[in-house]
Design an enzyme around this catalytic site. Structure first.
Site, PDB file in Angstrom:
ATOM      1  N   TYR A 124       0.861  -1.193   0.000  1.00  0.00           N
ATOM      2  CA  TYR A 124       0.000   0.000   0.000  1.00  0.00           C
ATOM      3  C   TYR A 124       0.893   1.238   0.000  1.00  0.00           C
ATOM      4  CZ  TYR A 124      -3.237   3.601   1.599  1.00  0.00           C
ATOM      5  OH  TYR A 124      -3.986   4.746   1.689  1.00  0.00           O
ATOM      6  N   GLU A 180      -3.392   7.522  -4.396  1.00  0.00           N
ATOM      7  CA  GLU A 180      -3.228   6.235  -3.703  1.00  0.00           C
ATOM      8  C   GLU A 180      -3.017   5.091  -4.677  1.00  0.00           C
ATOM      9  OE1 GLU A 180      -6.037   4.651  -0.274  1.00  0.00           O
ATOM     10  OE2 GLU A 180      -6.646   3.783  -2.176  1.00  0.00           O
TER      11      GLU A 180
END
Ligand code: GDP
Ligand code: MN
Length: 381
Positions: free
Chosen positions: A101, A189
């Site tokens: 992530y 993101e």
């Protein structure tokens, strides 16, 4: 303004971030044709402006073009957290070894951009933050000096990334930061950022939120803006710079300030009426904006009365009153108006409104009650 995954990854690609971007499709047949061009296996992914598509059945692998069509048929029309899927992305499938992530967001409290990375990629990051807060490495960027190489090493070591991948990771995060700055983003993101079984690093998913206040200088992103979920009235309002939301009631509302607009809707309901819309004309409230707002409100045939509630601060009451009168001179309507203006130049406003024979109310309660009554007389449910 949120971007779809395909838009986010297109932006990533333009900034040199490795992505495998396929094609978007609106129908199963288009998905089949895309899969034929791309080469199978492919992954068919719902394009909706919300996360958690994987868990909701919105991401499916397909081994053949026919299977891609079948998966697209299953995904199109799906409801994911209140968003109906109208578009799928057909991407080349890849073999995943590791899911990471990484995101850059605006930390308003710190007044800095914040990079977050975690080895727990692919999952809901909110869940990771609750269950394993130590699994997220955080680095703030000092705007005076920018992103520093030591910070990239901090992130890479912090998530336990093997040294062989540090250079690719540092390069990718640097480019993600370029995207964040270039797009006036409040979020960029990648979840998951993956390592393939052959050791390639790829942005498999992308989520970008662009600061809507910066759209005036993001013309390419603004032009590509998705507005398929807006009604015609909402689209017209957006183009006119008005904050407008369509509702089901019979009383049109024209108010300056979002908080006052909410309060006005509450008071209408308190007296038994139903607002037809939320409308915040914002500060300034020039005559042309008032006219555009009134045209949008009156185009809704369910509107039986209009409540105009203006608080004059920087906005001058007399200017708004003149705007209303001018607008009504240009719009033929028999819908009654109730106007309440207080604050700066309210007395002058009252005189203008009285001359124009508009209903008025001294208080919001009085004006709202009058609007509810007029709407009822004209057959509002
Ligand atoms: P999200 O659930 O909305 O965040 O959608 P993602 O694009 O992140 O996809 C969810 C998950 O689907 C990923 O974490 C992967 O595990 C899986 N996935 C997506 N694309 C591929 C692919 O090409 N190959 C494989 N094996 N899995 C994939
Ligand atoms: Mn994801």
């Amino acid at each position: 303004m949120d971007l779809f995954e395909y838009q986010a990854k297109r932006l990533f690609g333009a900034h040199g971030i490795p992505v495998k971007l396929g094609e978007v499709a609106r129908t199963p047949d288009e998905a089949r044709a895309a899969a034929e061009r791309i080469g199978c296996p492919v992954v068919v992914k719902a394009q909706v402006l919300t996360g958690g598509r994987g868990k909701a059945g919105g991401v499916k692998l397909a081994a053949t073009p026919d299977e891609a069509a079948e998966k697209a048929r299953a995904i199109l029309g799906l409801d994911i957290k209140g968003h109906t899927v109208k578009l799928v992305l057909v991407d080349p499938a890849v073999d995943i070894a590791t899911e990471i992530y990484v995101a850059i967001t605006l930390d308003r409290a710190a007044r800095r951009a914040l990079i977050m990375a975690s080895a727990e990629g692919g999952m809901d990051i909110e869940q990771v933050a609750v269950e394993k807060p130590d699994a997220i490495v955080r680095v703030h960027i000092d705007p005076a000096v920018g992103l520093q190489p030591y910070q990239l090493r901090q992130l890479a070591f912090g998530i336990g990334l093997p040294a062989a991948h540090h250079a690719a990771f540092a390069d990718l995060v640097t480019r993600l930061h370029n995207v964040f700055e270039a797009a006036d983003a409040t979020l960029a993101e990648v979840n998951p950022l993956i390592l393939t079984t052959t050791g390639e690093m790829l942005a498999l998913d992308g989520k970008v939120t662009v600061d809507a206040s910066a759209l005036y200088r993001q013309s390419a992103l603004a032009a590509d803006r998705y507005d398929g979920d807006l009604t015609d009235a909402e689209r017209a309002a957006r183009d006119a710079g008005l904050n407008y939301v369509d509702l089901d009631g019979s009383i049109g509302c024209l108010v300056n300030g979002a908080g006052l607009a909410m309060a006005s809707m509450d008071v209408i309901k308190l007296f038994g009426g139903e607002p037809a819309n939320f409308l915040d004309i914002g500060g300034g409230a020039q005559a042309d904006k008032v006219e555009k707002a009134l045209r949008i409100i009156l185009a809704d045939t369910r509107v039986k009365a209009v409540l105009i509630n203006i608080f004059g601060g920087i906005t001058r009451g007399d200017e708004v009153a003149r705007g209303i009168v001018a607008a009504l001179g240009n719009i033929a309507t028999d819908v009654p108006f109730v106007v309440r203006i207080v604050g700066t130049n309210a007395e002058a406003a009252q005189t203008i409104l009285a001359d124009a024979k508009l209903h008025s109310g001294a208080t919001l309660a009085e004006a709202a009650q009058k609007a509810v009554q007029l709407a009822a007389e004209r057959g509002a449910a």
